[in-house]
Design a protein around this motif. Sequence first.
Motif, PDB file in Angstrom:
ATOM      1  N   GLN A  66      10.414 -40.335  -0.936  1.00 30.66           N
ATOM      2  CA  GLN A  66      10.184 -39.489  -1.871  1.00 30.66           C
ATOM      3  C   GLN A  66       9.414 -40.008  -3.087  1.00 30.66           C
ATOM      4  OE1 GLN A  66      13.786 -37.398  -2.662  1.00 30.66           O
ATOM      5  NE2 GLN A  66      14.679 -37.738  -0.618  1.00 30.66           N
ATOM      6  N   ARG A  67       9.860 -41.070  -3.528  1.00 35.41           N
ATOM      7  CA  ARG A  67       9.229 -41.457  -4.968  1.00 35.41           C
ATOM      8  C   ARG A  67       7.810 -41.994  -4.601  1.00 35.41           C
ATOM      9  NH1 ARG A  67      12.355 -45.472  -8.306  1.00 35.41           N
ATOM     10  NH2 ARG A  67      13.379 -43.846  -9.581  1.00 35.41           N
ATOM     11  N   VAL A  68       7.738 -43.122  -3.715  1.00 35.91           N
ATOM     12  CA  VAL A  68       6.496 -43.957  -3.490  1.00 35.91           C
ATOM     13  C   VAL A  68       5.587 -43.105  -2.477  1.00 35.91           C
ATOM     14  CG1 VAL A  68       5.718 -45.948  -2.575  1.00 35.91           C
ATOM     15  CG2 VAL A  68       7.923 -46.004  -3.999  1.00 35.91           C
ATOM     16  N   LEU A  69       6.084 -42.734  -1.402  1.00 43.46           N
ATOM     17  CA  LEU A  69       5.128 -42.152  -0.541  1.00 43.46           C
ATOM     18  C   LEU A  69       4.832 -40.833  -0.829  1.00 43.46           C
ATOM     19  CD1 LEU A  69       4.014 -42.624   2.260  1.00 43.46           C
ATOM     20  CD2 LEU A  69       5.851 -41.609   3.436  1.00 43.46           C
ATOM     21  N   ALA A  70       5.767 -40.046  -1.208  1.00 40.98           N
ATOM     22  CA  ALA A  70       5.332 -38.473  -1.610  1.00 40.98           C
ATOM     23  C   ALA A  70       4.738 -38.276  -3.051  1.00 40.98           C
ATOM     24  CB  ALA A  70       6.520 -37.500  -1.396  1.00 40.98           C
ATOM     25  N   GLY A  71       4.954 -39.425  -3.766  1.00 35.90           N
ATOM     26  CA  GLY A  71       4.897 -39.382  -5.200  1.00 35.90           C
ATOM     27  C   GLY A  71       5.398 -38.371  -6.155  1.00 35.90           C
ATOM     28  N   LEU A  72       6.837 -38.089  -5.744  1.00 37.04           N
ATOM     29  CA  LEU A  72       7.418 -37.182  -6.288  1.00 37.04           C
ATOM     30  C   LEU A  72       8.408 -37.758  -7.777  1.00 37.04           C
ATOM     31  CD1 LEU A  72       9.363 -35.498  -3.282  1.00 37.04           C
ATOM     32  CD2 LEU A  72       7.745 -34.551  -4.658  1.00 37.04           C
ATOM     33  N   ARG A 104      20.653 -36.507   4.712  1.00 37.18           N
ATOM     34  CA  ARG A 104      19.508 -35.666   4.186  1.00 37.18           C
ATOM     35  C   ARG A 104      18.413 -36.348   3.857  1.00 37.18           C
ATOM     36  NH1 ARG A 104      24.000 -33.395   1.766  1.00 37.18           N
ATOM     37  NH2 ARG A 104      23.772 -34.339   0.118  1.00 37.18           N
ATOM     38  N   ALA A 105      18.587 -37.470   3.100  1.00 40.37           N
ATOM     39  CA  ALA A 105      17.737 -38.456   2.563  1.00 40.37           C
ATOM     40  C   ALA A 105      16.607 -38.877   3.650  1.00 40.37           C
ATOM     41  CB  ALA A 105      18.154 -39.582   1.847  1.00 40.37           C
ATOM     42  N   GLY A 106      17.348 -39.226   5.108  1.00 38.75           N
ATOM     43  CA  GLY A 106      16.893 -39.679   6.218  1.00 38.75           C
ATOM     44  C   GLY A 106      15.905 -38.488   6.779  1.00 38.75           C
ATOM     45  N   ASP A 107      16.357 -37.237   6.855  1.00 37.88           N
ATOM     46  CA  ASP A 107      15.623 -36.116   7.216  1.00 37.88           C
ATOM     47  C   ASP A 107      14.255 -35.773   6.246  1.00 37.88           C
ATOM     48  OD1 ASP A 107      17.314 -35.657   9.376  1.00 37.88           O
ATOM     49  OD2 ASP A 107      18.556 -34.199   8.183  1.00 37.88           O
ATOM     50  N   ARG A 108      14.595 -35.827   5.104  1.00 38.80           N
ATOM     51  CA  ARG A 108      13.512 -35.591   4.231  1.00 38.80           C
ATOM     52  C   ARG A 108      12.420 -36.591   4.182  1.00 38.80           C
ATOM     53  NH1 ARG A 108      13.258 -34.005  -2.193  1.00 38.80           N
ATOM     54  NH2 ARG A 108      11.062 -33.183  -2.341  1.00 38.80           N
ATOM     55  N   ALA A 109      12.952 -37.853   4.493  1.00 36.04           N
ATOM     56  CA  ALA A 109      11.840 -39.153   4.810  1.00 36.04           C
ATOM     57  C   ALA A 109      11.124 -38.901   6.078  1.00 36.04           C
ATOM     58  CB  ALA A 109      12.717 -40.395   4.925  1.00 36.04           C
ATOM     59  N   ARG A 110      11.726 -38.468   7.202  1.00 40.25           N
ATOM     60  CA  ARG A 110      11.008 -38.015   8.429  1.00 40.25           C
ATOM     61  C   ARG A 110       9.905 -36.724   7.976  1.00 40.25           C
ATOM     62  NH1 ARG A 110      15.862 -37.443   9.846  1.00 40.25           N
ATOM     63  NH2 ARG A 110      16.814 -39.432  10.862  1.00 40.25           N
ATOM     64  N   ILE A 116       1.537 -38.533   7.679  1.00 39.93           N
ATOM     65  CA  ILE A 116       0.990 -39.691   6.908  1.00 39.93           C
ATOM     66  C   ILE A 116       0.648 -40.687   7.812  1.00 39.93           C
ATOM     67  CG2 ILE A 116       1.052 -41.314   4.895  1.00 39.93           C
ATOM     68  CD1 ILE A 116       2.939 -39.195   3.576  1.00 39.93           C
ATOM     69  N   ASP A 117      -0.583 -40.875   7.732  1.00 44.99           N
ATOM     70  CA  ASP A 117      -1.370 -42.128   8.893  1.00 44.99           C
ATOM     71  C   ASP A 117      -0.267 -43.418   8.496  1.00 44.99           C
ATOM     72  OD1 ASP A 117      -3.316 -42.966  10.650  1.00 44.99           O
ATOM     73  OD2 ASP A 117      -3.178 -44.580   9.311  1.00 44.99           O
ATOM     74  N   LEU A 118      -0.029 -44.502   9.218  1.00 45.50           N
ATOM     75  CA  LEU A 118       0.612 -45.326   9.176  1.00 45.50           C
ATOM     76  C   LEU A 118      -0.296 -46.435   8.252  1.00 45.50           C
ATOM     77  CD1 LEU A 118       2.055 -46.626  12.670  1.00 45.50           C
ATOM     78  CD2 LEU A 118       3.272 -45.859  10.745  1.00 45.50           C
ATOM     79  N   ASP A 119      -1.439 -46.339   8.256  1.00 46.64           N
ATOM     80  CA  ASP A 119      -2.280 -47.282   7.401  1.00 46.64           C
ATOM     81  C   ASP A 119      -2.469 -46.510   5.921  1.00 46.64           C
ATOM     82  OD1 ASP A 119      -2.774 -49.193   9.115  1.00 46.64           O
ATOM     83  OD2 ASP A 119      -4.179 -48.015   9.981  1.00 46.64           O
ATOM     84  N   ALA A 120      -1.912 -45.552   5.548  1.00 45.53           N
ATOM     85  CA  ALA A 120      -2.071 -44.785   4.335  1.00 45.53           C
ATOM     86  C   ALA A 120      -1.469 -45.527   3.232  1.00 45.53           C
ATOM     87  CB  ALA A 120      -1.750 -43.261   4.369  1.00 45.53           C
ATOM     88  N   THR A 121      -2.225 -45.924   2.113  1.00 46.67           N
ATOM     89  CA  THR A 121      -1.413 -46.537   1.039  1.00 46.67           C
ATOM     90  C   THR A 121      -1.110 -46.151  -0.113  1.00 46.67           C
ATOM     91  OG1 THR A 121      -3.282 -47.185   0.195  1.00 46.67           O
ATOM     92  CG2 THR A 121      -2.715 -48.891   1.796  1.00 46.67           C
ATOM     93  N   ARG A 122      -0.110 -46.669  -0.788  1.00 49.60           N
ATOM     94  CA  ARG A 122       0.490 -45.985  -2.070  1.00 49.60           C
ATOM     95  C   ARG A 122       0.643 -47.293  -2.802  1.00 49.60           C
ATOM     96  NH1 ARG A 122      -0.528 -42.129   0.745  1.00 49.60           N
ATOM     97  NH2 ARG A 122       0.532 -40.400   1.017  1.00 49.60           N
TER      98      ARG A 122
END
Length: 163
Positions: A66-72, A104-110, A116-122
Amino acid sequence: MRNPTGTTCGPERQLLQYMLDHMRTELIDTVRGLSESEARRRLVPSMTTPIGLVKHAAFAERNWFQRVLAGLPDSECDGAMVGEDSFVVSDDETVADVIAEFERAGDRARAIAADIDLDATRQHPVFGTVSLRWIYLLMIQEFGRHAGHGDILREQTHATRRT
């Protein structure tokens, strides 16, 4: 490892997702069937408890997906975002509550990672540039390690039942 779905070969993403889900299940299984008091029992000098491991894992899911990958911002994440207290479970939370929080956190992570591509970076403030692939590997390692901790705590708990 028993693998009824046959997910031992296939596309990399499928394998990473399968292994992360497997580690999530393994971690949850370390607290299933424990009483509320057993799940909270401290058997090591640290604050680590079986229920605390699952609580911490829910924080890790929120932090990385949520924080790193989605930038929330923290205010839009599903729960507490204070890492130092991530093992702390309040008195009014039950084992079922903490498992549900982790699920719930796992569901949202999925859902976040799905497109998002596996090579996408944050950018991460400590690790620098990280890819989704690296996040998957980190979470698999983290949850596998904590499932091992949980297995040991569960074994210690069962041993005290017999004495």
